[in-house]
Structures are given as structure tokens and as C-alpha cells.
Design a protein around this motif. Structure first.
Motif, mmCIF file in Angstrom:
data_model
loop_
_atom_site.group_PDB
_atom_site.id
_atom_site.type_symbol
_atom_site.label_atom_id
_atom_site.label_comp_id
_atom_site.label_asym_id
_atom_site.label_seq_id
_atom_site.Cartn_x
_atom_site.Cartn_y
_atom_site.Cartn_z
ATOM 1 N N GLY A 245 -10.728 8.811 -5.053
ATOM 2 C CA GLY A 245 -9.488 9.515 -4.763
ATOM 3 C C GLY A 245 -9.782 10.888 -4.185
ATOM 4 N N THR A 246 -8.781 11.466 -3.511
ATOM 5 C CA THR A 246 -8.919 12.804 -2.936
ATOM 6 C C THR A 246 -7.715 13.640 -3.326
ATOM 7 N N VAL A 247 -7.977 14.848 -3.827
ATOM 8 C CA VAL A 247 -6.889 15.750 -4.234
ATOM 9 C C VAL A 247 -6.105 16.181 -3.000
ATOM 10 N N GLN A 248 -4.788 15.995 -3.054
ATOM 11 C CA GLN A 248 -3.931 16.433 -1.957
ATOM 12 C C GLN A 248 -3.348 17.811 -2.242
ATOM 13 N N THR A 261 -1.493 15.886 -7.179
ATOM 14 C CA THR A 261 -1.267 14.703 -6.351
ATOM 15 C C THR A 261 -2.604 14.254 -5.768
ATOM 16 N N VAL A 262 -2.916 12.983 -5.973
ATOM 17 C CA VAL A 262 -4.207 12.432 -5.550
ATOM 18 C C VAL A 262 -3.991 11.223 -4.660
ATOM 19 N N LEU A 263 -4.624 11.225 -3.503
ATOM 20 C CA LEU A 263 -4.584 10.085 -2.595
ATOM 21 C C LEU A 263 -5.573 9.029 -3.059
ATOM 22 N N VAL A 264 -5.131 7.765 -3.123
ATOM 23 C CA VAL A 264 -6.016 6.651 -3.456
ATOM 24 C C VAL A 264 -6.726 6.218 -2.185
ATOM 25 N N GLU A 265 -8.042 6.447 -2.125
ATOM 26 C CA GLU A 265 -8.799 6.141 -0.914
ATOM 27 C C GLU A 265 -9.121 4.657 -0.783
ATOM 28 N N ASP A 266 -9.483 4.016 -1.896
ATOM 29 C CA ASP A 266 -9.864 2.599 -1.857
ATOM 30 C C ASP A 266 -8.629 1.709 -1.832
#
Length: 357
Positions: A245-248, A261-266
Motif C-alpha cells: 500500500g501507499t499512503v495518500q 488514506t492508503v492506496l491498495v497497490e496490489d
């Protein structure tokens, strides 16, 4: 004759028995003096702490970038509406007057140090040339001594100027890195869909990303201080492997908490409202020297380990820090790659012979 033979045979038997006893005693003594011990090595490792919070999945692939006053004032918005951006691309740069002033002062000081270094280097060449042309018969000895004194002074001043320039270069590099970090980068690939004014209450810009789901969680100030936009995190969903994940965004709320808010990368089979754990890693100590816990002893308020040099034990007093998963951080007294004895006896003494298992 037979009697003499029997006597000689008996003497030989006695001698053999005595030799066996002596050899056995020596071996037993050596075993006592040089015990066999298990060893390990001091290594470098990161001491970390994992923080978990529960996030709720939302079907949303937009990223709003807000002004961050802690970075300074906005210097430049690097993108325009409709631009395609990639993950990690710089979107906004900030300027910090204090850092920039300090950087200018350091560069000015370095330039002065470089001028002095060049000046004294020229003098060194001049004095060396005059000394090489010195005529012992025609010229005064006092003149030669004066030249030598000038040369020594010029070499000293040159070394001081070069050292000062080197130190200033390191400080300048550090400040330039700080300035490079005064920016906001895109949390994902996407397109800039909105671009608002700096003084507006709305977000500065909005990016329509390629991800399908994000996780939203309420966190406290402690956890909020550990993350920033663009940081990688791990995501754990029930019965599934860890995802990337990547912090937005990390935004304050009215209840003195923060919304993460965290983007789900996988790619994964998510549904709206599904919960998952967001794992944030805090680095307590990076590349710290550490040893297994069983190598550390304490005696009369002092902490120490035993090392082996040329098959002999030597006690090393150490200072310890963090302890984690059977490893102890050594903050003083030991360096990476040193042999340490595991489970040493407190009766061991420095200089005692020892054998490795």
C-alpha cells in the motif's frame, strides 16, 4: 634369565601405565582450562516496531493533495490540469526561507575557504621554488630559515582551509537534501483532474489514479507522525498474504485525530466496506550493531560480553539499547563482525584459553 625377562616386562607395563595416567591428566587439565564454547557474530540490523490500524475499503481512485504548512510556503506547482503523472513524480515544491538563508551563508563561507586554500597553495609553490633555488654560499642562512617558516605557515593555513571547505561541503549537501525533500510527490499513476488556487480552502489538486480501492482509517497523533504522503505500508486482509500500500493523505480531524488514506497497490478481490489491517513500520534504530541476547552478561551494574582472540577469552564492557526478538542493540563497546561467546559462564575471566565448538 626367565626371571629377568619377567621383571623387565613388569617394568615396561608400569611405565606404560604411568605414561597413560600423565597423558590423561594433561588432557583432562586442558579440557578444564580450555572449555569449548558456542559463538556468534555481532551484526548490523534494523530494530523496528510495527503499528496496526484497521482501515475500511472504499471504491475510490482519486487523490486529493492539500497544502502542508509544515514544509514552508509553496514555491511552485509543477503540474497542470489534464497532465498525466507517475507515482513518485514531484507535484508541488516548497521553499523554506531559513534553510535557504543558511545554505547561502554556508556557500559563501565555503567560497571564502576555497579562496584561502588556493592562495596558500600558491604560496606553497612559491616558497618551495625559492627554497629549491636557494644558494647556500651566496644567500643568507637567515633568509633560508625565513623561507622555511613561511612554507610551514602556508602549509598549515592551506590544510585548515581545505578542512573547513570539506566540512562546509558536507553541511551544504545535507541542507540541499533537506530542500529536495520539501516537496509533495504523486502517490500513484494518474491524471490531474482539478487544480485549485493556493488560498482556497479546497485541496490544491486532485489526481484520478489507476487504483480501484483505498483504505481509510482514523489514527492518533503518534501514528500520524510516523507516515507521510508516498510512504509504503503493508496491508493484511483476513486469510490473505500481505499486500502493498501507499499512503495518500494524513489529514487532521475535528476530534484531534487524523484520517489516514492508503492506496491498495496490489490487485485483490475487494468489496466496499471490507476491513483490513494497515501496518506501519517504525524504525527505532537503523543498521544498529547487535548480538544475540544470550551473549550478554551483567555483573555489579556493568554489562559485558566475551570475545575470542587467538583462542583466548577477553571481556568487553558494552552499553546496550533496544532488545527485540532475542537480539540486543550494542550502542558502545562493540563493532560489526566481532566474535561473541553465547551463553558464557560468569566465572570466565579474560585471558582464559577457550576452544570453539
Amino acid at each position: 634369565m626367565n626371571k629377568l625377562k619377567w621383571v623387565a616386562a613388569a617394568i615396561m607395563v608400569v611405565l606404560l601405565l604411568v605414561m597413560n595416567i600423565v597423558i590423561f591428566d594433561k588432557q583432562e587439565s586442558a579440557a578444564v582450562e580450555a572449555p569449548r564454547v558456542k559463538t556468534g557474530l555481532s551484526v548490523q540490523k534494523d530494530f523496528i516496531k510495527k503499528h496496526e490500524t484497521t482501515g475500511v475499503a472504499q471504491s475510490k481512485n482519486t487523490f486529493k493533495i492539500y497544502e502542508n504548512a509544515s514544509l514552508g510556503s509553496i514555491k511552485e506547482v509543477m503540474v497542470s490540469k489534464g497532465d498525466t503523472v507517475t507515482s513518485g513524480q514531484t507535484l508541488i515544491t516548497f521553499e523554506n526561507a531559513e534553510i535557504e538563508k543558511e545554505l547561502r551563508d554556508l556557500k559563501r563561507d565555503k567560497e571564502a575557504a576555497d579562496v584561502r586554500s588556493s592562495h596558500y597553495s600558491g604560496q606553497i609553490s612559491e616558497w618551495k621554488s625559492e627554497l629549491s633555488d636557494f644558494d647556500e654560499e651566496k644567500d643568507s642562512k637567515d633568509a633560508k630559515v625565513l623561507l622555511q617558516e613561511k612554507l610551514v605557515e602556508a602549509e598549515l593555513q592551506s590544510d585548515l582551509a581545505e578542512n573547513e571547505s570539506s566540512v562546509l561541503s558536507d553541511e551544504i549537501s545535507e541542507l540541499e537534501k533537506q530542500l529536495d525533500d520539501l516537496s509533495v510527490k504523486s502517490p500513484a499513476d494518474g491524471i490531474v483532474s482539478e487544480l485549485n488556487g493556493v488560498d482556497d480552502d479546497e485541496s490544491l489538486l486532485t489526481i484520478v489514479g489507476q487504483g480501484n480501492f483505498e483504505l481509510v482509517s482514523n489514527i492518533d497523533q503518534k501514528m500520524a507522525s510516523l507516515v507521510k504522503t508516498g510512504d509504503p505500508v503493508q496491508i493484511k486482509s483476513t486469510g490473505k498474504k500481505l499486500l502493498k500500500g501507499t499512503v495518500q493523505t494524513v489529514l487532521p480531524t475535528e476530534q484531534n485525530t487524523f484520517t489516514l488514506t492508503v492506496l491498495v497497490e496490489d490487485e485483490a478481490a475487494w468489496v466496499e466496506g471490507q476491513s483490513a489491517s494497515i501496518i506501519v513500520t517504525e524504525k527505532l534504530a537503523e543498521k544498529a550493531t547487535s548480538v544475540p541476547k544470550q551473549a550478554v552478561l551483567k555483573d555489579d551494574g556493568k554489562t559485558y560480553v566475551f570475545t575470542i582472540i587467538k583462542n583466548k577469552l577477553y571481556r568487553l564492557n558494552v552499553s546496550t539499547g533496544l532488545e527485540q526478538k532475542g537480539n540486543v542493540q550494542i550502542t558502545k563497546g562493540l563493532k560489526k563482525g566481532q566474535v561473541v561467546v553465547l551463553n558464557p559462564s560468569p566465572v570466565f575471566v579474560s585471558g582464559q584459553p577457550v576452544l570453539k565448538k
